[in-house]
Motif scaffolding. Structure first.
Motif, PDB file in Angstrom:
ATOM      1  N   SER A  81      44.066 -14.668 -23.690  1.00  0.00           N
ATOM      2  CA  SER A  81      45.082 -14.090 -24.568  1.00  0.00           C
ATOM      3  C   SER A  81      45.030 -12.568 -24.495  1.00  0.00           C
ATOM      4  O   SER A  81      43.941 -11.977 -24.391  1.00  0.00           O
ATOM      5  CB  SER A  81      44.845 -14.543 -26.013  1.00  0.00           C
ATOM      6  N   GLY A 104      43.330 -21.496 -13.888  1.00  0.00           N
ATOM      7  CA  GLY A 104      44.061 -22.034 -15.024  1.00  0.00           C
ATOM      8  C   GLY A 104      44.880 -23.257 -14.644  1.00  0.00           C
ATOM      9  O   GLY A 104      45.641 -23.224 -13.679  1.00  0.00           O
ATOM     10  N   HIS A 108      49.939 -13.683 -12.884  1.00  0.00           N
ATOM     11  CA  HIS A 108      50.820 -14.467 -13.746  1.00  0.00           C
ATOM     12  C   HIS A 108      50.546 -14.134 -15.206  1.00  0.00           C
ATOM     13  O   HIS A 108      49.396 -14.011 -15.636  1.00  0.00           O
ATOM     14  CB  HIS A 108      50.592 -15.969 -13.526  1.00  0.00           C
ATOM     15  N   GLY A 109      51.611 -14.007 -15.968  1.00  0.00           N
ATOM     16  CA  GLY A 109      51.520 -13.821 -17.398  1.00  0.00           C
ATOM     17  C   GLY A 109      52.742 -14.434 -18.043  1.00  0.00           C
ATOM     18  O   GLY A 109      53.816 -14.461 -17.447  1.00  0.00           O
ATOM     19  N   TYR A 169      49.827 -14.373 -22.775  1.00  0.00           N
ATOM     20  CA  TYR A 169      48.654 -14.938 -22.118  1.00  0.00           C
ATOM     21  C   TYR A 169      48.614 -14.488 -20.659  1.00  0.00           C
ATOM     22  O   TYR A 169      49.642 -14.443 -19.977  1.00  0.00           O
ATOM     23  CB  TYR A 169      48.679 -16.468 -22.179  1.00  0.00           C
ATOM     24  N   LEU A 203      46.843 -15.332 -16.899  1.00  0.00           N
ATOM     25  CA  LEU A 203      46.399 -16.582 -16.282  1.00  0.00           C
ATOM     26  C   LEU A 203      45.305 -16.335 -15.250  1.00  0.00           C
ATOM     27  O   LEU A 203      45.540 -15.695 -14.225  1.00  0.00           O
ATOM     28  CB  LEU A 203      47.580 -17.283 -15.620  1.00  0.00           C
ATOM     29  N   HIS A 248      38.409 -18.058 -15.209  1.00  0.00           N
ATOM     30  CA  HIS A 248      38.465 -17.789 -16.647  1.00  0.00           C
ATOM     31  C   HIS A 248      37.190 -17.124 -17.159  1.00  0.00           C
ATOM     32  O   HIS A 248      37.241 -16.089 -17.844  1.00  0.00           O
ATOM     33  CB  HIS A 248      38.716 -19.103 -17.393  1.00  0.00           C
ATOM     34  N   VAL A 281      47.015 -24.167 -23.285  1.00  0.00           N
ATOM     35  CA  VAL A 281      47.144 -22.726 -23.062  1.00  0.00           C
ATOM     36  C   VAL A 281      45.941 -21.937 -23.565  1.00  0.00           C
ATOM     37  O   VAL A 281      45.366 -21.124 -22.827  1.00  0.00           O
ATOM     38  CB  VAL A 281      48.462 -22.193 -23.671  1.00  0.00           C
ATOM     39  N   GLN A 306      42.817 -22.373 -21.229  1.00  0.00           N
ATOM     40  CA  GLN A 306      42.995 -22.146 -19.798  1.00  0.00           C
ATOM     41  C   GLN A 306      43.466 -20.730 -19.462  1.00  0.00           C
ATOM     42  O   GLN A 306      43.623 -20.398 -18.287  1.00  0.00           O
ATOM     43  CB  GLN A 306      44.010 -23.156 -19.247  1.00  0.00           C
ATOM     44  N   THR A 307      43.696 -19.907 -20.452  1.00  0.00           N
ATOM     45  CA  THR A 307      44.213 -18.556 -20.240  1.00  0.00           C
ATOM     46  C   THR A 307      43.352 -17.545 -20.986  1.00  0.00           C
ATOM     47  O   THR A 307      42.435 -17.900 -21.719  1.00  0.00           O
ATOM     48  CB  THR A 307      45.663 -18.438 -20.730  1.00  0.00           C
ATOM     49  N   TYR A 322      46.085 -18.564  -6.864  1.00  0.00           N
ATOM     50  CA  TYR A 322      45.986 -19.565  -7.929  1.00  0.00           C
ATOM     51  C   TYR A 322      45.769 -20.960  -7.354  1.00  0.00           C
ATOM     52  O   TYR A 322      46.316 -21.314  -6.301  1.00  0.00           O
ATOM     53  CB  TYR A 322      47.251 -19.532  -8.789  1.00  0.00           C
TER      54      TYR A 322
END
Length: 646
Positions: free
Chosen positions: A127, A113, A98-99, A107, A109, A71, A121, A124-125, A36
């Motif tokens: 869903s 993000g 990551h969630g 969401y 990630l 993304h 949110v 940048q994520t 990340y």
């Protein structure tokens, strides 16, 4: 009888032919995000996704895989997967990274993000609803596996994030949808201490179990993760599947221990036989392994024909990928460098840690796990054997604690290492520390100490209190022990219905002794009808209890409780003979015992043994010396799961 045998083989051939290729279209989306740019980096997800991709491809899935995805790329891959899912019989999603949730919405990630407030949110994520929408209208089974239940990756950076948003929320209610979480909803999961997360490691350990449906697989996964985290992380699933799903559709077979024994004995292979002794020094086949190693028969004199070589290679590869034992993969590549599965074997080998790379946590488990710990994903060692390596175990487990201070599991193992060295005070200190952190095995072990008076004054009431606390927390071993106390009524007031309830709770976790005891209870009309004993005994056999198979076979053979079913009785009997130690075979050969079996069942046994090239005598339902030798051969490397039409 010749026509009967020919018909049996014809049916078998048809089953083998139809089962050689995957009968259903399988597609999977696998994403692992760890590198990340803004959020904290994660060490496991890319490894998790890489290893799951290899496993799923080996299981017939067409895999769309993405690693460290931004993304836009992540959204595009999900869309491509959704298109393929529309024609698939099974569509599976695996996500590691990551969630988090915001107000009940989950969401995932991407690695790019960047979130400053909750307003960021959505953009940048990804869903989880996007993933569900991609699966909307897909006709087949839909399975989502989320190894993403981790803490809010931005720490205190989201000042406007509502309270109570750790982990992922429960989602999904469509038919034929199963969602598997690495931990219970609204909770968080731990990263692993080695290459993989605790959850993914457990999935990989069980995904290749032949004939196992996904619900039973999740019981085993849950047990492994519970053990690794001391009860702090509990994988959870929500299912509306309308049919069973098996990752590995091969015929149900014996336990990993017995399968290793069978493959090693079949080829009389010294390397494999010694691997068995290293992994199962006190195993149920240890005596038989040692006897073969002391015999003059060599591997070269046993494996001669091309068909036999091919069969041995296939069996070894199936065992290697199921157990994920590096030594077995190395033996496969050494003996079959140009084998059919050599490429996959090399990929698997590359993903498995070398001995010198094993984490301190894993080494702590290998050195100090109790051999009767039903939740452990390693075999365990006796206290006397641990005493020989106590200093190494103590230092290793201390390192594991330093690396993972929030996991009480390693404190429990450290306590056992101290116990093996005779340091009762230090053992008690570590057990109490682990118990204070909620470790269920530590609570159970404290109960044992107080029951036996080891390092403390004997106090049975205190022991029962610890057993109760551990059992209430969900430890199957504690539930079984407490159930037997209630059943006997010697040290606490007798309560046989409580005994049944506790056994049922342990059986729901796949505990083989609990399943076996429920079968015995049912024969007494306790908790269930005698007819239900068959199911309990058979499930105990599948869990590795050879006597379970044996008793299930007797029920179907004598026809007193259930209608006679000689064909199934013969299959269960042969499963028990293969799974059991040499004592079970000796018991079968005991004077008068073989004569208790019906001629119909013995004829079916002879038919199967003939198809396995173990028996050349008459198929007449009469026990004879040739049949005795054939059963010994069946147990000593001649087992054939494909001949048992389960």
């Amino acid at each position: 009888m010749i026509r009967a045998l020919a018909r049996y083989l014809a049916i078998l051939t048809a089953l083998i032919c139809t089962g050689a290729a995957w009968a259903e279209e399988r597609v999977a989306l696998v994403i692992g995000n760890g590198d990340y740019s803004v959020a904290a980096a994660l060490p496991n997800p890319v490894n998790d996704a890489t290893d799951m991709t290899l496993a799923l491809e080996n299981l017939g899935f067409d895999v769309l895989a993405g690693f460290d995805m931004n993304h836009d790329d992540m959204a595009a891959l999900i869309a491509d997967f959704g298109a393929q899912a529309q024609s698939a019989d099974v569509a599976l999603v695996f996500y590691a990274g990551h969630g988090f949730q915001v107000s009940g919405t989950n969401y995932l990630l991407p690695v790019d993000g960047a979130i400053a407030t909750t307003a960021d949110v959505p953009s940048q994520t990804i869903s989880m609803q996007t993933v569900l929408d991609a699966l909307d209208g897909a006709p087949g089974l839909k399975i989502i596996m989320l190894d993403a239940c981790r803490d809010n990756p931005f720490g205190g950076g989201l000042d406007d994030l509502p309270d109570g948003n750790d982990g992922l929320a429960r989602l999904g209610s469509d038919a034929d949808l199963m969602i598997v979480y690495a931990t219970q909803p609204d909770n968080v999961a731990y990263d692993g201490v080695g290459r993989n997360s605790f959850f993914t490691e457990a999935v990989l350990s069980h995904i290749f179990t032949p004939g196992q449906n996904i619900s039973d697989m999740m019981i085993n996964v849950r047990r492994d993760v519970l053990a690794a985290t001391g009860g702090r992380q509990i994988p959870w699933d929500s299912s509306s599947l309308t049919r069973q799903f098996l990752f590995d559709q091969s015929p149900q077979t014996v336990s990993e221990e017995t399968l290793l024994w069978q493959v090693a004995a079949s080829g009389r292979d010294p390397k494999l036989l010694n691997i068995y002794l290293q992994r199962y020094p006190e195993g149920k086949h240890t005596g038989s392994v040692q006897a073969i190693l002391q015999s003059p028969v060599t591997r070269q004199s046993v494996i001669t024909s091309p068909d036999r070589v091919a069969a041995q290679a296939a069996d070894l590869w199936a065992l290697a990928r199921r157990t994920r034992m590096r030594q077995l993969v190395e033996v496969y590549l050494e003996q079959y460098p140009d084998g059919q599965n050599a490429e996959d074997a090399q990929l698997l080998l590359d993903s498995l840690p070398r001995a010198e790379d094993i984490s301190s946590g894993r080494l702590c488990e290998l050195l100090a796990t109790h051999p009767d710990d039903s939740t452990a994903n390693t075999v365990g060692v006796s206290l006397s054997a641990l005493a020989n390596d106590a200093s190494l175990a103590i230092n290793t487990c201390r390192d594991a604690i330093a690396q993972s201070p929030r996991l009480p599991h390693y404190r429990t193992l450290l306590a056992r290492a101290y116990l093996a060295r005779g340091d009762h005070a230090l053992a008690l200190e570590q057990y109490n520390a682990a118990a204070g952190m909620g470790d269920l095995r530590a609570l159970f072990s404290l109960g044992v100490l107080y029951e036996t008076g080891t390092g403390v004054d004997r106090d049975f009431d205190q022991a029962i209190a610890y057993y109760r606390q551990s059992a209430e927390g969900g430890l199957a071993d504690a539930q079984v022990n407490l159930a037997l106390e209630f059943y006997a009524g010697q040290n606490i007031p007798q309560d046989r219905m409580m005994a049944v309830e506790l056994m049922q709770r342990a059986a729901a976790q796949g505990h083989r002794l609990a399943l076996f005891n429920l079968g015995a209870f049912a024969l007494e009309n306790l908790g269930d009808t005698p007819a239900a004993a068959l199911g309990y005994f058979e499930r105990a056999g599948v869990a590795g209890h050879a006597q379970g198979y044996y008793l299930a076979a007797t029920i179907l053979d004598d026809g007193e409780i259930m209608p006679k079913a000689a064909n199934r009785a013969s299959q269960l009997l042969l499963m028990g003979i293969a799974e059991g130690d040499s004592g079970l075979v000796t018991a079968f050969f005991a004077e008068g015992e073989a004569g208790q079996w019906s001629a119909e069942t013995l004829r079916d046994v002879q038919t199967i043994l003939t198809a396995a090239n173990q028996y050349a005598g008459p198929i007449d339902g009469a026990f004879n010396q040739d049949m005795e030798l054939a059963l010994v051969g069946w147990r000593t490397g001649g087992f054939r799961a494909d001949l048992l039409l389960n």
